[in-house]
Write a protein that holds these residues in place. Structure first.
Motif, PDB file in Angstrom:
ATOM      1  N   ASP A  83       1.673  17.238   8.723  1.00  9.06           N
ATOM      2  CA  ASP A  83       2.294  17.314   7.768  1.00  9.06           C
ATOM      3  C   ASP A  83       2.095  16.917   6.507  1.00  9.06           C
ATOM      4  N   ALA A  84       2.977  17.151   6.337  1.00  9.87           N
ATOM      5  CA  ALA A  84       4.302  16.878   5.822  1.00  9.87           C
ATOM      6  C   ALA A  84       4.880  15.727   5.648  1.00  9.87           C
ATOM      7  N   TYR A  85       4.868  15.349   6.775  1.00  5.83           N
ATOM      8  CA  TYR A  85       5.679  13.370   6.951  1.00  5.83           C
ATOM      9  C   TYR A  85       4.215  12.830   6.564  1.00  5.83           C
ATOM     10  N   GLU A  86       2.985  12.849   6.884  1.00  6.81           N
ATOM     11  CA  GLU A  86       1.871  12.504   6.151  1.00  6.81           C
ATOM     12  C   GLU A  86       2.011  12.373   4.890  1.00  6.81           C
ATOM     13  N   ALA A  87       1.690  13.377   4.601  1.00  2.00           N
ATOM     14  CA  ALA A  87       2.323  13.511   2.767  1.00  2.00           C
ATOM     15  C   ALA A  87       3.121  12.253   2.202  1.00  2.00           C
ATOM     16  N   SER A  88       3.782  12.600   3.157  1.00  4.09           N
ATOM     17  CA  SER A  88       5.503  12.310   2.795  1.00  4.09           C
ATOM     18  C   SER A  88       5.355  10.157   2.880  1.00  4.09           C
ATOM     19  N   LEU A  89       4.628   9.533   3.368  1.00  6.98           N
ATOM     20  CA  LEU A  89       4.029   8.303   4.331  1.00  6.98           C
ATOM     21  C   LEU A  89       3.616   7.940   3.206  1.00  6.98           C
ATOM     22  N   GLY A  90       1.952   9.481   3.296  1.00 11.42           N
ATOM     23  CA  GLY A  90       1.494   8.522   1.936  1.00 11.42           C
ATOM     24  C   GLY A  90       1.709   8.675   0.466  1.00 11.42           C
ATOM     25  N   LYS A  91       2.482   8.727   0.067  1.00 13.77           N
ATOM     26  CA  LYS A  91       3.565   9.142  -1.293  1.00 13.77           C
ATOM     27  C   LYS A  91       3.967   7.477  -1.297  1.00 13.77           C
ATOM     28  N   ALA A  92       5.088   7.653   0.119  1.00 11.00           N
ATOM     29  CA  ALA A  92       5.406   5.996  -0.092  1.00 11.00           C
ATOM     30  C   ALA A  92       4.682   5.102  -0.008  1.00 11.00           C
ATOM     31  N   GLU A  93       3.770   4.964   0.260  1.00  9.88           N
ATOM     32  CA  GLU A  93       2.382   3.508  -0.073  1.00  9.88           C
ATOM     33  C   GLU A  93       2.304   3.905  -1.062  1.00  9.88           C
ATOM     34  N   GLU A  94       2.730   4.989  -1.852  1.00  3.48           N
ATOM     35  CA  GLU A  94       2.063   4.642  -3.180  1.00  3.48           C
ATOM     36  C   GLU A  94       3.076   4.039  -3.852  1.00  3.48           C
ATOM     37  N   VAL A  95       3.585   4.335  -4.176  1.00 10.81           N
ATOM     38  CA  VAL A  95       5.193   4.661  -4.847  1.00 10.81           C
ATOM     39  C   VAL A  95       5.047   2.501  -4.792  1.00 10.81           C
ATOM     40  N   ARG A  96       5.129   1.978  -3.117  1.00  8.59           N
ATOM     41  CA  ARG A  96       5.505   0.388  -3.095  1.00  8.59           C
ATOM     42  C   ARG A  96       4.403  -0.558  -3.743  1.00  8.59           C
ATOM     43  N   SER A  97       3.077   0.558  -3.924  1.00  9.47           N
ATOM     44  CA  SER A  97       1.720  -0.212  -4.645  1.00  9.47           C
ATOM     45  C   SER A  97       1.312  -0.371  -6.573  1.00  9.47           C
ATOM     46  N   ARG A  98       2.505   0.649  -6.372  1.00  7.50           N
ATOM     47  CA  ARG A  98       3.043   0.952  -8.382  1.00  7.50           C
ATOM     48  C   ARG A  98       3.223   0.227  -8.960  1.00  7.50           C
ATOM     49  N   ILE A  99       4.666  -0.548  -7.853  1.00 10.95           N
ATOM     50  CA  ILE A  99       6.041  -1.167  -7.929  1.00 10.95           C
ATOM     51  C   ILE A  99       4.905  -2.351  -8.216  1.00 10.95           C
ATOM     52  N   ALA A 100       4.363  -3.262  -7.664  1.00 11.72           N
ATOM     53  CA  ALA A 100       3.266  -4.032  -7.075  1.00 11.72           C
ATOM     54  C   ALA A 100       2.741  -4.224  -8.339  1.00 11.72           C
ATOM     55  N   ASP A 101       1.851  -3.407  -8.098  1.00 13.88           N
ATOM     56  CA  ASP A 101       1.427  -3.440 -10.238  1.00 13.88           C
ATOM     57  C   ASP A 101       2.447  -3.624 -11.036  1.00 13.88           C
ATOM     58  N   ILE A 102       3.105  -3.321 -10.776  1.00 13.73           N
ATOM     59  CA  ILE A 102       4.307  -3.911 -12.489  1.00 13.73           C
ATOM     60  C   ILE A 102       4.133  -5.071 -12.159  1.00 13.73           C
ATOM     61  N   GLU A 103       4.821  -5.582 -11.305  1.00 13.18           N
ATOM     62  CA  GLU A 103       5.281  -6.879 -11.160  1.00 13.18           C
ATOM     63  C   GLU A 103       4.102  -8.130 -10.919  1.00 13.18           C
ATOM     64  N   SER A 104       2.617  -7.862 -10.173  1.00 11.86           N
ATOM     65  CA  SER A 104       1.955  -8.944 -11.001  1.00 11.86           C
ATOM     66  C   SER A 104       1.684  -8.601 -12.333  1.00 11.86           C
ATOM     67  N   VAL A 105       1.471  -7.351 -13.331  1.00 12.14           N
ATOM     68  CA  VAL A 105       1.455  -7.309 -14.824  1.00 12.14           C
ATOM     69  C   VAL A 105       2.735  -7.935 -15.106  1.00 12.14           C
ATOM     70  N   SER A 106       3.490  -8.079 -15.163  1.00 16.54           N
ATOM     71  CA  SER A 106       4.899  -8.184 -15.783  1.00 16.54           C
ATOM     72  C   SER A 106       5.291 -10.077 -15.838  1.00 16.54           C
ATOM     73  N   GLU A 107       4.822 -10.512 -14.479  1.00 18.57           N
ATOM     74  CA  GLU A 107       5.017 -11.603 -14.254  1.00 18.57           C
ATOM     75  C   GLU A 107       3.902 -12.604 -14.762  1.00 18.57           C
ATOM     76  N   ALA A 108       2.294 -12.277 -15.777  1.00 19.25           N
ATOM     77  CA  ALA A 108       1.582 -12.899 -16.394  1.00 19.25           C
ATOM     78  C   ALA A 108       2.057 -12.482 -17.864  1.00 19.25           C
ATOM     79  N   LEU A 109       2.799 -11.406 -18.380  1.00 24.57           N
ATOM     80  CA  LEU A 109       2.840 -11.170 -19.496  1.00 24.57           C
ATOM     81  C   LEU A 109       4.090 -11.626 -19.860  1.00 24.57           C
TER      82      LEU A 109
END
Length: 215
Positions: A83-109
């Motif tokens: 459970d601890a591993y799966e929760a950590s894995l989920g957060k890792a995926e969320e971090v990557r997604s958040r960074i990608a979101d910033i990169e997409s809007v910054s490029e447009a801006l």
């Protein structure tokens, strides 16, 4: 990679870019500029990093507790670690997604900002806007570099977590606990390094947000 796969990937990238552009344009039509979207996404990424830091702390506590196993139900121990591993894995995926979101809007801006600078007829205003753009870009690159550096420390820890959880699942005996004990020192060191890197990244995000709010 054959030609058809490369073509498919190119089409997908173009579609995603078009969707992002349409989404941002839609927000601007209702009064939400790209700048505000960027600040919001940096805030979300910062919050996700804070949550991720706490999750890995919690996972480390679970793995440490498992090394003190004195007998009983190893299946329950396995489930807690998984459970601890799966929760950590989920957060890792969320971090990557958040960074990608910033990169997409910054490029447009930044693309829009560069285009608008050329429309100034007043040289002083044009130069002032150019300086602000360059300062914002420099601060942004510092921020995104810090976020990616922190994110890069996650996967090695997840790999070790996964190995230990699978080994425990396949053995459910003292040998599996001994394996975890032998690896615990490295896990603690890696998690400590991750937490320190996350904290630096969170501080960078706060500084960037404050800078954007003051402009």
């Amino acid at each position: 990679m054959n030609q058809s796969i490369r073509l498919l990937m190119l089409v997908l990238i173009l579609l995603l870019t078009a969707c992002t552009t349409m989404y941002l344009e839609g927000l601007e039509k209702v009064g939400i500029p790209k700048r505000d979207v960027m600040v919001y996404r940096v805030e979300k990424a910062r919050d996700t990093q804070q949550e991720t830091k706490e999750q890995f702390k919690s996972a480390l506590e679970q793995f440490t507790a498992a090394t003190h196993f004195q007998g009983g139900d190893l299946e329950a121990t396995y489930k807690r670690l998984n459970d601890a591993y799966e929760a950590s894995l989920g957060k890792a995926e969320e971090v990557r997604s958040r960074i990608a979101d910033i990169e997409s809007v910054s490029e447009a801006l930044f693309t829009e900002w560069k285009q608008e600078i050329t429309q100034y007829s007043n040289a002083s205003m044009r130069q002032n806007s150019q300086r602000k753009l360059e300062a914002t870009q420099a601060h942004y690159h510092q921020l995104i570099s810090s976020m990616k550096q922190a994110e890069s420390k996650i996967q090695p820890i997840l790999t070790v977590f996964n190995d230990q959880v699978m080994y425990l699942k396949h053995n459910l005996n003292a040998r599996a606990i001994a394996s975890l004990k032998g690896e615990l020192g490295n896990i603690k060191s890696d998690v400590s390094a991750l937490i320190a890197s996350m904290e630096r990244s969170i501080n960078e995000a706060n500084a960037f947000i404050n800078t954007m709010d003051s402009k």
